[in-house]
Design an enzyme around this catalytic site. Structure first.
Site, mmCIF file in Angstrom:
data_model
loop_
_atom_site.group_PDB
_atom_site.id
_atom_site.type_symbol
_atom_site.label_atom_id
_atom_site.label_comp_id
_atom_site.label_asym_id
_atom_site.label_seq_id
_atom_site.Cartn_x
_atom_site.Cartn_y
_atom_site.Cartn_z
ATOM 1 N N HIS A 20 48.161 42.340 31.599
ATOM 2 C CA HIS A 20 47.625 41.735 32.543
ATOM 3 C C HIS A 20 48.397 40.213 32.904
ATOM 4 C CE1 HIS A 20 44.224 40.439 35.545
ATOM 5 N NE2 HIS A 20 45.066 39.381 35.502
ATOM 6 N N HIS A 65 50.654 37.568 35.565
ATOM 7 C CA HIS A 65 51.062 37.426 37.119
ATOM 8 C C HIS A 65 52.402 36.724 36.903
ATOM 9 C CE1 HIS A 65 47.000 37.413 38.808
ATOM 10 N NE2 HIS A 65 46.763 37.164 37.622
ATOM 11 N N GLN A 124 45.805 38.383 46.215
ATOM 12 C CA GLN A 124 45.204 36.962 45.630
ATOM 13 C C GLN A 124 44.372 36.327 46.681
ATOM 14 O OE1 GLN A 124 45.785 35.150 42.518
ATOM 15 N NE2 GLN A 124 43.944 34.808 43.258
ATOM 16 N N HIS A 147 40.608 42.555 39.849
ATOM 17 C CA HIS A 147 40.326 41.023 39.239
ATOM 18 C C HIS A 147 38.547 41.174 39.618
ATOM 19 C CE1 HIS A 147 44.139 39.720 38.832
ATOM 20 N NE2 HIS A 147 43.789 38.495 38.558
ATOM 21 N N GLU A 156 35.418 37.272 38.297
ATOM 22 C CA GLU A 156 35.987 36.364 37.725
ATOM 23 C C GLU A 156 35.254 34.883 37.950
ATOM 24 O OE1 GLU A 156 40.085 35.477 38.002
ATOM 25 O OE2 GLU A 156 40.145 34.501 36.080
ATOM 26 N N ASP A 212 47.947 36.807 31.040
ATOM 27 C CA ASP A 212 47.214 36.471 32.345
ATOM 28 C C ASP A 212 48.348 35.327 33.176
ATOM 29 O OD1 ASP A 212 45.752 36.605 34.660
ATOM 30 O OD2 ASP A 212 44.092 35.207 33.894
ATOM 31 N N TRP A 253 46.735 27.873 37.583
ATOM 32 C CA TRP A 253 45.458 28.076 36.888
ATOM 33 C C TRP A 253 45.526 27.819 35.580
ATOM 34 C CZ3 TRP A 253 47.558 31.027 40.648
ATOM 35 C CH2 TRP A 253 47.091 31.534 41.833
HETATM 36 N N1 17E Z 1 44.609 34.649 39.903
HETATM 37 C C1 17E Z 1 43.273 34.830 39.868
HETATM 38 O O1 17E Z 1 42.571 35.319 40.552
HETATM 39 N N2 17E Z 1 42.788 34.625 38.604
HETATM 40 C C2 17E Z 1 43.539 34.335 37.807
HETATM 41 N N3 17E Z 1 43.207 34.155 36.182
HETATM 42 C C3 17E Z 1 45.001 34.054 37.687
HETATM 43 C C4 17E Z 1 45.388 34.062 38.803
HETATM 44 C C5 17E Z 1 45.744 33.558 36.506
HETATM 45 FE FE FE2 Z 2 44.451 37.502 36.581
#
Ligand code: 17E
Ligand code: FE2
Length: 418
Positions: free
Chosen positions: A57, A59, A153, A211, A214, A310, A316
């Site tokens: 994982h 980006h 995203q 995702h 989170e 990540d 982030w």
């Molecule tokens: N985008 C997201 O939704 N969550 C993250 N932890 C990162 C990007 C790095």
């Molecule tokens: Fe992520």
């Protein structure tokens, strides 16, 4: 020479040193004594050998954007990260994304990673990130195996046309369907996105990597729906829930029931300990939550869980260097997984468990008949590897060295140091 015999290899949980014979990039035999004339001999000097690190994982389209004008994330929250990315992403080009991503891939390779799953942001009508990732997957395939997630995203619904763009990403060749239900504008929309993700996975026969939850919000329970749907469809092993932070804040009686169903589906989990300890708990004062999912309990229940990087310098998270040993070190501390048995087993979290998440089982592992991919750690055993945060001293792909480091030499100046 295409035939090589690696001698004095220490394999995980095997006491006796082994020999490893490779031919034309494939493992031929692994045993204590192999008689094979006419091959190059490489002495591994009793060092620990592992299948390559897996980063399931990251980006890659975001790496090294943290210092861009307007990208600074003042609150350090996930939601501001998304906002800053949204505001600064309009000038991206395929070449520029690839140039940054290649630097990140090189860093990961230099730390012993050979398998990467990257998300590509598809909430952009020109699908620039996805195009860049598709080119990289192909151009770098001899060095590193890359899987791509078609990832919205800015939301499947919160972003107009998001769902269609995710589907377009699959048509263009993404390996996995992504989503971000906790970011949608209402719980119902988040649920709808989970249904849509599962339907798209079935329609295009792809894996799923969401995702999922989170957030510290204990009401964010999209994991439950995702698990139920993939359990009923029988595609749990092809499905991954990434982050699942709110599961770490959930009430125990809720978690107890869910844990049982997670076991039934075979769902995979990815935790990103360095990012989530940094991004979560931001609305807490004290006590402050850790923001991680229930890694220890998942592991103890035999549910597949792994760690990932990540971010590398994105809106982030300001750090990250592709060193999975650093991620593991942080992760086992935060998840309190440090019994001697857990320490010995935890390397699975950045190797075989990640490979299982990526469904790599036929092409991954130190076994006769599989591609001769492995790494050499600067340690004699698992405990030393983890306690010393051992460096990767060599990485071998298809029987050839990607790199090999010379031993560090010290000039000892002081009698006590001798
Ligand atoms: N985008 C997201 O939704 N969550 C993250 N932890 C990162 C990007 C790095
Ligand atoms: Fe992520």
């Amino acid at each position: 020479m295409s035939r090589k015999k690696f001698i004095n290899a220490k394999l995980k949980s095997v006491n006796e040193l082994q020999e490893i014979l490779t031919d034309h990039g494939v493992f031929q035999e692994i045993s204590p004594r192999i008689s094979a004339p006419d091959c190059e001999i490489i002495d591994l000097q009793g060092k620990l050998i592992l299948p390559p690190y897996v980063d399931p994982h990251i980006h890659l389209d975001y790496v090294f954007t943290a210092r861009k004008q307007g990208a600074a994330n003042g609150t350090g929250t996930l939601f501001e990260g998304i906002q800053r990315w949204s505001e600064t992403k309009s000038d991206l080009t395929v070449d520029e994304i690839k140039a940054r991503a290649i630097i990140a891939v090189k860093k990961e390779l230099a730390h012993g990673v050979q398998f990467i799953r990257t998300h590509a942001d598809v909430t952009d009508p020109s699908l620039t990130s996805l195009k860049a990732m598709l080119e990289l997957r192909e151009e770098l395939k001899d060095l590193v195996t890359i899987q791509i997630v078609s990832f919205p995203q800015e939301g499947m619904y919160a972003y107009k046309g998001g769902q269609e763009l995710v589907e377009e990403g699959l048509k263009m060749g993404a390996d996995c369907v992504g989503g971000i239900p906790h970011f949608e504008l209402a719980r119902e929309f988040g649920e709808q996105s989970i249904h849509s993700i599962v339907n798209l996975a079935l329609k295009y026969d792809r894996m799923i990597d969401v995702h999922c939850d989170e957030t510290d919000d204990v009401q964010s329970r999209f994991l439950e729906l995702l698990n139920a749907l993939v359990l009923m469809e029988g595609i749990g092993k092809k499905t991954t829930a990434s982050h699942t932070c709110s599961f770490g804040s959930a009430d125990n009686s809720y978690a107890f029931k869910l844990m049982k169903n997670l076991k039934k589906s075979g769902l995979n989990f990815i935790s990103c300990p360095t990012e989530n300890i940094y991004l979560q708990g931001r609305q807490d004062t004290y006590p402050k939550r850790r923001g991680l999912t229930r890694v220890k309990e998942l592991f103890e229940n035999g549910i597949n869980v792994c760690f990932a990087q990540d971010s590398i310098q994105d809106p982030w998270y300001p750090l990250g260097n592709g060193n999975l040993m650093n991620v593991l070190d942080n992760g086992i501390h935060i998840a309190q997984m440090m019994s001697f048995e857990e320490i010995d087993r935890c390397l699975d979290l950045i190797t075989v468990n990640g490979a299982k998440t990526m469904n790599l089982t036929n092409s991954y592992g130190i076994e006769a008949g599989k591609p001769a991919n492995f790494i050499v750690l600067d340690a004699k055993n698992e405990f030393e590897a983890v306690s010393e945060r051992a460096d990767v001293s060599a990485s071998i792909r298809n029987g050839e060295f990607l790199f090999k480091k010379a031993p560090v030499s010290y000039e000892i100046q002081n009698d006590f140091m001798k």
